[in-house]
Design an enzyme around this catalytic site. Structure first.
Site, PDB file in Angstrom:
ATOM      1  N   SER A 115     -14.341  -9.214  51.366  1.00 35.90           N
ATOM      2  CA  SER A 115     -13.148  -8.463  51.793  1.00 35.90           C
ATOM      3  C   SER A 115     -12.989  -8.537  53.301  1.00 35.90           C
ATOM      4  O   SER A 115     -13.977  -8.660  54.037  1.00 35.90           O
ATOM      5  CB  SER A 115     -13.285  -6.984  51.398  1.00 35.90           C
ATOM      6  OG  SER A 115     -12.213  -6.237  51.947  1.00 35.90           O
ATOM      7  N   TYR A 155     -18.181   1.078  51.803  1.00 35.59           N
ATOM      8  CA  TYR A 155     -17.494  -0.067  51.182  1.00 35.59           C
ATOM      9  C   TYR A 155     -17.531  -1.267  52.134  1.00 35.59           C
ATOM     10  O   TYR A 155     -17.892  -2.381  51.737  1.00 35.59           O
ATOM     11  CB  TYR A 155     -16.049   0.295  50.822  1.00 35.59           C
ATOM     12  CG  TYR A 155     -15.301  -0.888  50.236  1.00 35.59           C
ATOM     13  CD1 TYR A 155     -15.652  -1.409  48.994  1.00 35.59           C
ATOM     14  CD2 TYR A 155     -14.267  -1.511  50.939  1.00 35.59           C
ATOM     15  CE1 TYR A 155     -14.982  -2.516  48.457  1.00 35.59           C
ATOM     16  CE2 TYR A 155     -13.595  -2.616  50.412  1.00 35.59           C
ATOM     17  CZ  TYR A 155     -13.963  -3.104  49.174  1.00 35.59           C
ATOM     18  OH  TYR A 155     -13.316  -4.207  48.646  1.00 35.59           O
TER      19      TYR A 155
HETATM   20  P1  NDP Z   1      -9.697  -3.868  39.991  1.00 35.63           P
HETATM   21  O1  NDP Z   1     -10.166  -2.463  39.953  1.00 35.63           O
HETATM   22  O2  NDP Z   1      -8.334  -4.174  39.505  1.00 35.63           O
HETATM   23  O3  NDP Z   1     -10.747  -4.810  39.222  1.00 35.63           O
HETATM   24  C1  NDP Z   1     -12.140  -4.631  39.343  1.00 35.63           C
HETATM   25  C2  NDP Z   1     -12.834  -5.372  38.225  1.00 35.63           C
HETATM   26  O4  NDP Z   1     -14.251  -5.236  38.394  1.00 35.63           O
HETATM   27  C3  NDP Z   1     -12.476  -4.830  36.850  1.00 35.63           C
HETATM   28  O5  NDP Z   1     -12.291  -5.914  35.980  1.00 35.63           O
HETATM   29  C4  NDP Z   1     -13.716  -4.041  36.451  1.00 35.63           C
HETATM   30  O6  NDP Z   1     -13.870  -4.113  35.038  1.00 35.63           O
HETATM   31  C5  NDP Z   1     -14.812  -4.826  37.170  1.00 35.63           C
HETATM   32  N1  NDP Z   1     -16.017  -4.034  37.386  1.00 35.63           N
HETATM   33  C6  NDP Z   1     -16.164  -2.947  38.185  1.00 35.63           C
HETATM   34  N2  NDP Z   1     -17.412  -2.476  38.093  1.00 35.63           N
HETATM   35  C7  NDP Z   1     -18.078  -3.295  37.251  1.00 35.63           C
HETATM   36  C8  NDP Z   1     -19.404  -3.336  36.758  1.00 35.63           C
HETATM   37  N3  NDP Z   1     -20.315  -2.422  37.130  1.00 35.63           N
HETATM   38  N4  NDP Z   1     -19.756  -4.304  35.890  1.00 35.63           N
HETATM   39  C9  NDP Z   1     -18.841  -5.229  35.502  1.00 35.63           C
HETATM   40  N5  NDP Z   1     -17.576  -5.260  35.933  1.00 35.63           N
HETATM   41  C10 NDP Z   1     -17.200  -4.293  36.797  1.00 35.63           C
HETATM   42  O7  NDP Z   1      -9.840  -4.306  41.527  1.00 35.63           O
HETATM   43  P2  NDP Z   1      -9.624  -5.715  42.265  1.00 35.63           P
HETATM   44  O8  NDP Z   1      -9.193  -6.757  41.331  1.00 35.63           O
HETATM   45  O9  NDP Z   1      -8.806  -5.439  43.449  1.00 35.63           O
HETATM   46  O10 NDP Z   1     -11.117  -5.995  42.770  1.00 35.63           O
HETATM   47  C11 NDP Z   1     -11.801  -7.199  42.524  1.00 35.63           C
HETATM   48  C12 NDP Z   1     -12.681  -7.520  43.728  1.00 35.63           C
HETATM   49  O11 NDP Z   1     -11.851  -7.753  44.876  1.00 35.63           O
HETATM   50  C13 NDP Z   1     -13.632  -6.390  44.124  1.00 35.63           C
HETATM   51  O12 NDP Z   1     -14.895  -6.954  44.461  1.00 35.63           O
HETATM   52  C14 NDP Z   1     -12.971  -5.786  45.359  1.00 35.63           C
HETATM   53  O13 NDP Z   1     -13.899  -5.168  46.214  1.00 35.63           O
HETATM   54  C15 NDP Z   1     -12.360  -7.034  45.972  1.00 35.63           C
HETATM   55  N6  NDP Z   1     -11.269  -6.816  46.938  1.00 35.63           N
HETATM   56  C16 NDP Z   1     -10.126  -6.152  46.541  1.00 35.63           C
HETATM   57  C17 NDP Z   1      -9.112  -5.945  47.465  1.00 35.63           C
HETATM   58  C18 NDP Z   1      -7.852  -5.210  47.115  1.00 35.63           C
HETATM   59  O14 NDP Z   1      -7.082  -4.852  48.032  1.00 35.63           O
HETATM   60  N7  NDP Z   1      -7.555  -4.972  45.846  1.00 35.63           N
HETATM   61  C19 NDP Z   1      -9.224  -6.429  48.855  1.00 35.63           C
HETATM   62  C20 NDP Z   1     -10.448  -7.118  49.128  1.00 35.63           C
HETATM   63  C21 NDP Z   1     -11.414  -7.303  48.204  1.00 35.63           C
HETATM   64  P3  NDP Z   1     -14.411  -2.947  34.068  1.00 35.63           P
HETATM   65  O15 NDP Z   1     -13.995  -1.643  34.672  1.00 35.63           O
HETATM   66  O16 NDP Z   1     -13.753  -3.258  32.758  1.00 35.63           O
HETATM   67  O17 NDP Z   1     -15.893  -3.160  34.052  1.00 35.63           O
END
Ligand code: NDP
Length: 254
Positions: free
Chosen positions: A141, A154
């Site tokens: 990020s 974070y």
């Molecule tokens: P979402 O919340 O839409 O997606 C997060 C995903 O991670 C979900 O599919 C969730 O699935 C999964 N997840 C979370 N915890 C776990 C776990 N313990 N085990 C397995 N799967 C897990 O957020 P984003 O798509 O935005 O985030 C994706 C990545 O991008 C993250 O690493 C985030 O930090 C990063 N990011 C996001 C930004 C933004 O502005 N959105 C900016 C920069 C980076 P489920 O709950 O079904 O397990």
């Protein structure tokens, strides 16, 4: 990407879901991980029907070292050797100053964003090294490059991801394995809902007054990195909305 197997963690939502879509479109076979089984099943059925690809789903919590090992062993038993690993599963919790932060939020972020990524990478990487090819894509990020108020833990976890990407570059040098670190800025996903513990009104304010990135914008970067010829390693990508200059400077028209 035909005849390639791509593993995506956190494929039930946001950036991971968009990666599934974009790589399926490019003809890859997929292994999708998340905790929400119903969502994974729905996504997989849609992609199989639309693209005629093989999609394997595995319900895995990346914080659970044994579950990660068991899932990878199951793939190995089916002789599924991934060509691309997208370490995307991650989250933020809370936006409190450090002196008011919750231990439970800190632990969830550290366990998922750092330790989970390590567990997953440790399991998949030996096979890539043995085969002399493979691409690991870590979704870090912009928050790992620049601090912002309340971002504390974070940001620290994402700085750790970036440093792990950089370290991995060195560890796998000479093996043929490639590592790509992607630092997204503001992407409209479920991210802010999760950060604010389901307060969707507060979450919506994060994306008001400008055009944020979509999950597909990030997925296209991942596909670009994975799809380069073997001689090319795309090591580092910083991608933001045009309205975002730094972590905190976002031009909003409200
Ligand atoms: P979402 O919340 O839409 O997606 C997060 C995903 O991670 C979900 O599919 C969730 O699935 C999964 N997840 C979370 N915890 C776990 C776990 N313990 N085990 C397995 N799967 C897990 O957020 P984003 O798509 O935005 O985030 C994706 C990545 O991008 C993250 O690493 C985030 O930090 C990063 N990011 C996001 C930004 C933004 O502005 N959105 C900016 C920069 C980076 P489920 O709950 O079904 O397990």
């Amino acid at each position: 990407m035909k005849n390639s197997i791509v593993v995506i963690t956190g494929a039930s939502s946001g950036i991971g879901l968009a990666c599934a879509d974009v790589f399926a479109h490019a003809g890859a076979d997929l292994v999708l991980w998340a905790r929400r089984a119903d969502r994974l099943t729905e996504v997989a059925e849609g992609l199989r029907t639309t693209h005629g690809i093989t999609v394997t789903t595995q319900v895995v919590d990346v914080r659970d070292k044994d579950a990660v090992a068991a899932a990878v062993a199951a793939l190995r038993a089916e002789e599924q050797a991934p060509d691309v690993l997208i370490n995307n599963a991650g989250l933020s919790r809370g936006l409190d100053p450090l002196h008011e932060g919750l231990h439970s939020d800190w632990e969830e972020m550290i366990d998922t964003n750092i330790k989970g990524l390590l567990y997953v990478t440790r399991q998949f990487l030996p096979n890539m090294v043995a085969r002399g090819r493979g691409t690991v894509i870590n979704i870090a990020s912009i928050a790992g490059r620049q601090a912002y108020r309340g971002g504390n833990v974070y940001s620290a976890t994402k700085a750790a991801v970036k440093m792990l990407s950089d370290s991995l570059q060195i560890d796998v040098n000479g093996t043929g394995v490639r590592v790509c670190n992607i630092d997204p800025g503001l992407v409209e996903t479920e991210f802010s809902d999760i950060r604010f513990h389901g307060d969707s009104q507060r979450a919506a304010t994060v994306y008001k007054g400008y055009e944020p990135l979509t999950g597909h914008d990030i997925a296209e970067c991942a596909l670009f990195a994975a799809g380069r010829p073997q001689r090319v390693s795309v090591q580092d990508i910083l991608i933001t909305p045009t309205a975002q200059a730094t972590t905190t400077l976002v031009h909003k028209e409200l």
